[in-house]
Design an enzyme around this catalytic site. Structure first.
Site, PDB file in Angstrom:
ATOM      1  N   HIS A 152       0.824  -1.219   0.000  1.00  0.00           N
ATOM      2  CA  HIS A 152       0.000   0.000   0.000  1.00  0.00           C
ATOM      3  C   HIS A 152       0.855   1.266   0.000  1.00  0.00           C
ATOM      4  CE1 HIS A 152       0.179   0.272   4.555  1.00  0.00           C
ATOM      5  NE2 HIS A 152       0.123   1.553   4.254  1.00  0.00           N
ATOM      6  N   ASP A 207      -0.176  -7.453   1.842  1.00  0.00           N
ATOM      7  CA  ASP A 207       0.407  -6.106   1.841  1.00  0.00           C
ATOM      8  C   ASP A 207       1.938  -6.163   1.861  1.00  0.00           C
ATOM      9  OD1 ASP A 207       0.497  -3.385   1.830  1.00  0.00           O
ATOM     10  OD2 ASP A 207      -0.250  -3.106   3.881  1.00  0.00           O
ATOM     11  N   GLN A 222       0.408   6.051  11.539  1.00  0.00           N
ATOM     12  CA  GLN A 222       0.564   6.529  10.166  1.00  0.00           C
ATOM     13  C   GLN A 222       2.006   6.989   9.904  1.00  0.00           C
ATOM     14  OE1 GLN A 222      -2.521   6.216  11.262  1.00  0.00           O
ATOM     15  NE2 GLN A 222      -2.924   5.092   9.397  1.00  0.00           N
ATOM     16  N   GLY A 223       2.586   6.500   8.810  1.00  0.00           N
ATOM     17  CA  GLY A 223       3.967   6.846   8.460  1.00  0.00           C
ATOM     18  C   GLY A 223       4.949   5.744   8.846  1.00  0.00           C
ATOM     19  N   ASP A 224       4.484   4.790   9.668  1.00  0.00           N
ATOM     20  CA  ASP A 224       5.319   3.639  10.040  1.00  0.00           C
ATOM     21  C   ASP A 224       5.140   2.490   9.060  1.00  0.00           C
ATOM     22  OD1 ASP A 224       6.529   4.613  12.431  1.00  0.00           O
ATOM     23  OD2 ASP A 224       4.641   4.280  13.497  1.00  0.00           O
ATOM     24  N   SER A 225       4.081   2.535   8.266  1.00  0.00           N
ATOM     25  CA  SER A 225       3.743   1.451   7.343  1.00  0.00           C
ATOM     26  C   SER A 225       4.934   0.960   6.540  1.00  0.00           C
ATOM     27  CB  SER A 225       2.683   1.922   6.346  1.00  0.00           C
ATOM     28  OG  SER A 225       1.420   1.717   6.892  1.00  0.00           O
TER      29      SER A 225
HETATM   30  N1  ARG Z   1      -1.364   2.379   7.263  1.00  0.00           N
HETATM   31  C1  ARG Z   1      -0.481   3.113   8.106  1.00  0.00           C
HETATM   32  C2  ARG Z   1       0.602   3.759   7.275  1.00  0.00           C
HETATM   33  O1  ARG Z   1       0.423   3.937   6.114  1.00  0.00           O
HETATM   34  C3  ARG Z   1       0.047   2.310   9.234  1.00  0.00           C
HETATM   35  C4  ARG Z   1      -0.978   2.126  10.246  1.00  0.00           C
HETATM   36  C5  ARG Z   1      -0.560   1.291  11.362  1.00  0.00           C
HETATM   37  N2  ARG Z   1      -1.526   1.484  12.373  1.00  0.00           N
HETATM   38  C6  ARG Z   1      -1.516   0.898  13.538  1.00  0.00           C
HETATM   39  N3  ARG Z   1      -2.427   1.230  14.386  1.00  0.00           N
HETATM   40  N4  ARG Z   1      -0.620   0.023  13.844  1.00  0.00           N
HETATM   41  O2  ARG Z   1       1.603   4.249   7.772  1.00  0.00           O
END
Ligand code: ARG
Length: 252
Positions: free
Chosen positions: A67, A113, A204-207
């Site tokens: 993603h 993913d 968000q940003g850790d993905s």
């Molecule tokens: N989708 C998020 C990203 O793009 C990561 C989300 C992780 N969330 C969590 N609650 N662990 O960075």
């Protein structure tokens, strides 16, 4: 008069309460660290802006979440910063020449993913080295300690960290995680966090960033409802079930 003073005091205390951030800390609930300790961590950048994390699996292959790369029309818009504790400076930047997203990846469910990124040249800078992947299997056992790193938001809806952050979270059993996310958990996912407590999570940003257990790469930051909520653990790409796909496509 005494009533008014009391009322004022109550209002003041309540005001104080709500102005104190509920979830303090970094990643969420972690602490600042150094790339020297996590040399496999990279910052994935789209047109020189940090968008995600990722991990070095060999001198010219990076693994990240699928993603994270769907928005890039061409591989060369993507680059990788390695060997820096800071996401926007230092270390060395490498251009991506090839993106291999898992063919079964679906944006709607975030199933499968995972993506592989081939770099324009081999990584050779200080504090940048590959992490070994966990052998193929069904996924990590419950209660093992997972080490998650990244430059993501330090609270739900918050802003990204400048310095690399680290947090440790226990793996949650499949049964417990299915209860938290009915009909959303596939075999390509596993969960980690503290059910009923929260406070520690990726955000968000850790993905795309690494989840390491006993020195081996088991997962990638993928999704979650909000961040660090007590009833919504972090969900990670289960790399053990994707191990063969990774070796077929990267040779790693
Ligand atoms: N989708 C998020 C990203 O793009 C990561 C989300 C992780 N969330 C969590 N609650 N662990 O960075």
């Amino acid at each position: 008069m005494r009533y008014l003073v009391l009322l004022g005091l109550v209002a003041f205390v309540l005001g104080q309460e709500t102005s104190v951030p509920r979830l303090d800390g970094r990643i969420v609930g972690g602490e600042a660290t150094s790339i020297a300790t996590y040399p496999y961590q990279i910052s994935l950048q789209l047109l020189s802006t940090h968008i995600c994390g990722g991990a070095i699996i060999s001198s010219d292959w990076i693994i990240t979440a699928a993603h994270c790369v769907v928005d890039s029309p061409v591989p060369s818009y993507l680059s990788v910063r390695a060997g820096s504790s800071t996401r926007n400076s230092g270390g060395q930047v490498y251009t991506v020449v090839k993106v291999i997203s898992h063919p079964s990846f679906l944006t709607s469910t975030l199933d499968y993913d995972v993506a592989l990124l081939q770099l324009s040249s081999s990584i050779s800078t200080t504090n940048a080295s590959a992490i070994s992947l966990a052998a193929s299997g069904t996924g990590p056992a419950a209660n093992l300690t997972a080490v998650v790193t990244g430059w993501g938001a330090t609270s739900e809806g918050g802003s990204a960290a400048t310095t690399l952050q680290v947090v440790e979270v226990p793996v949650i059993s499949r049964t417990d995680c299915e209860t938290a996310y009915p009909l959303r958990l596939t075999d390509r996912m596993f969960c980690a966090g503290i059910l009923g407590v929260g406070g520690k999570d990726a955000c968000q940003g850790d993905s795309g960033g690494p989840v390491v257990i006993d020195g081996l790469l088991y997962g990638l930051v993928s999704w979650g409802d909000g961040c660090a909520r007590d009833d919504a653990p972090g969900v990670y790409t289960n790399l053990q079930v994707l191990r063969d796909w990774i070796s077929t496509n990267s040779g790693v």
